[in-house]
Design a protein around this motif. Structure first.
Motif, PDB file in Angstrom:
ATOM      1  N   LYS A  96       0.215  -0.995  -0.129  1.00  0.00           N
ATOM      2  CA  LYS A  96       0.059  -0.148   0.160  1.00  0.00           C
ATOM      3  C   LYS A  96       1.047   1.604  -0.051  1.00  0.00           C
ATOM      4  N   PRO A  97       1.130   1.678  -1.129  1.00  0.00           N
ATOM      5  CA  PRO A  97       1.567   3.015  -1.360  1.00  0.00           C
ATOM      6  C   PRO A  97       1.399   4.227  -0.868  1.00  0.00           C
ATOM      7  N   GLU A  98       2.267   5.295  -1.175  1.00  0.00           N
ATOM      8  CA  GLU A  98       1.489   7.002  -1.328  1.00  0.00           C
ATOM      9  C   GLU A  98       1.865   6.899  -2.602  1.00  0.00           C
ATOM     10  N   GLY A  99       0.328   8.002  -3.207  1.00  0.00           N
ATOM     11  CA  GLY A  99       1.059   8.103  -4.841  1.00  0.00           C
ATOM     12  C   GLY A  99      -0.509   7.935  -5.223  1.00  0.00           C
ATOM     13  N   SER A 100      -0.854   7.404  -6.550  1.00  0.00           N
ATOM     14  CA  SER A 100      -2.096   7.541  -7.312  1.00  0.00           C
ATOM     15  C   SER A 100      -1.665   6.686  -8.547  1.00  0.00           C
ATOM     16  N   ILE A 101      -2.399   4.892  -8.243  1.00  0.00           N
ATOM     17  CA  ILE A 101      -1.797   3.849  -9.396  1.00  0.00           C
ATOM     18  C   ILE A 101      -3.412   4.019  -9.992  1.00  0.00           C
ATOM     19  N   LEU A 102      -2.673   4.468 -11.287  1.00  0.00           N
ATOM     20  CA  LEU A 102      -4.656   4.203 -12.257  1.00  0.00           C
ATOM     21  C   LEU A 102      -4.628   3.651 -13.222  1.00  0.00           C
ATOM     22  N   LEU A 103      -5.932   2.729 -13.400  1.00  0.00           N
ATOM     23  CA  LEU A 103      -5.804   2.097 -15.038  1.00  0.00           C
ATOM     24  C   LEU A 103      -7.288   2.734 -15.222  1.00  0.00           C
TER      25      LEU A 103
END
Length: 261
Positions: A54-61
């Motif tokens: 679970k990172p910080e920031g954004s992962i977008l599909l």
């Protein structure tokens, strides 16, 4: 087709930063290779995208945060093959590959699922192993089965962490040819971690070079210059171009060699 976007990704283990402001894109129909020295953060990056960490920031599909996907929908869209792909389950090769279709399996296995499993085994030329048990296979054979399990799901995003690590040279080339072909044919967004720089240069459309948890450089394989190899890997190397303009790297010496003599 699904575009994968990563924006300002950060991750720490026990307050020690491992990934620092990673931003990148992976386009449908393209193979993007993540390369870099040991402990650069390559495997951690894939685990973040796969939802394991679970990172910080954004992962977008396609512009939608993966945190907003239902787990089953994310599993259907994203297929992840880790370096630790061993299993103790008493399954045949065919059963193991069929499990890759877990998102579509119910109490009754469909003809479509059976056909998909058999087709991927044949395309990888391991169909003769179908009735063998996984615990009877060599390390390289198990690796091939793990790759088949990742591909049989027909994902929109494919994450592969060192998929050729246990394979001989012939199978390395065959697997990367297969992955590249399926990526183009099915418009998959493929992100693959590789240590072998010549293979990365040959089979990837884009390279992302990580160093100390940051993106050192990214772009076409031409980013692999002698200066980059010296700075990132600590080696003196000759870089030439083949007839297709693909960089060919020949290591010459470690930059530390004269200090160790």
């Amino acid at each position: 087709m699904v575009r994968l976007e990563i924006k300002n990704l950060k991750f720490s283990y026990n307050s020690k930063p491992v990934l620092k402001n990673i931003s990148m894109e992976v386009s449908p129909g393209k193979v993007t290779a993540v390369i870099g020295p040991n402990a650069a953060g390559k495997s951690t990056l894939l685990k973040c995208i796969a939802g394991i960490l679970k990172p910080e920031g954004s992962i977008l599909l396609d512009g939608k945060e993966i945190n907003n996907f239902k787990r089953e929908n994310l599993t259907r869209a994203v297929s992840y093959l880790s370096q630790e792909s061993s299993t103790r389950a008493v399954l045949t090769v065919f059963e193991g590959v069929l499990l890759g279709r877990i998102h579509s399996l119910s109490w009754r296995v469909s003809d479509e699922d059976l056909k998909a499993a058999w087709n991927i085994l044949r395309s990888m030329d391991i169909h003769k192993l179908a009735k063998r048990y996984l615990n009877e296979l060599s390390g390289g054979q198990r690796q091939m089965v793990s790759i088949a399990q990742a591909l049989v799901r027909e994902p929109k995003v494919l994450l592969l962490d060192e998929p050729t690590s246990n394979l001989d040279l012939q199978h390395q080339l065959e697997i990367l040819e297969l992955i590249r072909g399926l990526t183009i044919e099915r418009k998959i967004s493929t992100l693959i971690v590789l240590h072998h720089l010549n293979l990365a240069a040959r089979y990837a459309d884009e390279l992302v070079i990580l160093n100390n948890g940051e993106v050192y450089a990214s772009g076409k394989p031409s980013v692999l210059t002698p200066e980059t190899l010296r700075s990132i890997y600590g080696v003196n190397a000759r870089v030439t171009l083949d007839d297709h303009g693909i960089p060919q790297i020949t290591p010459i010496s470690s930059v530390r060699s004269k200090h160790l003599a």
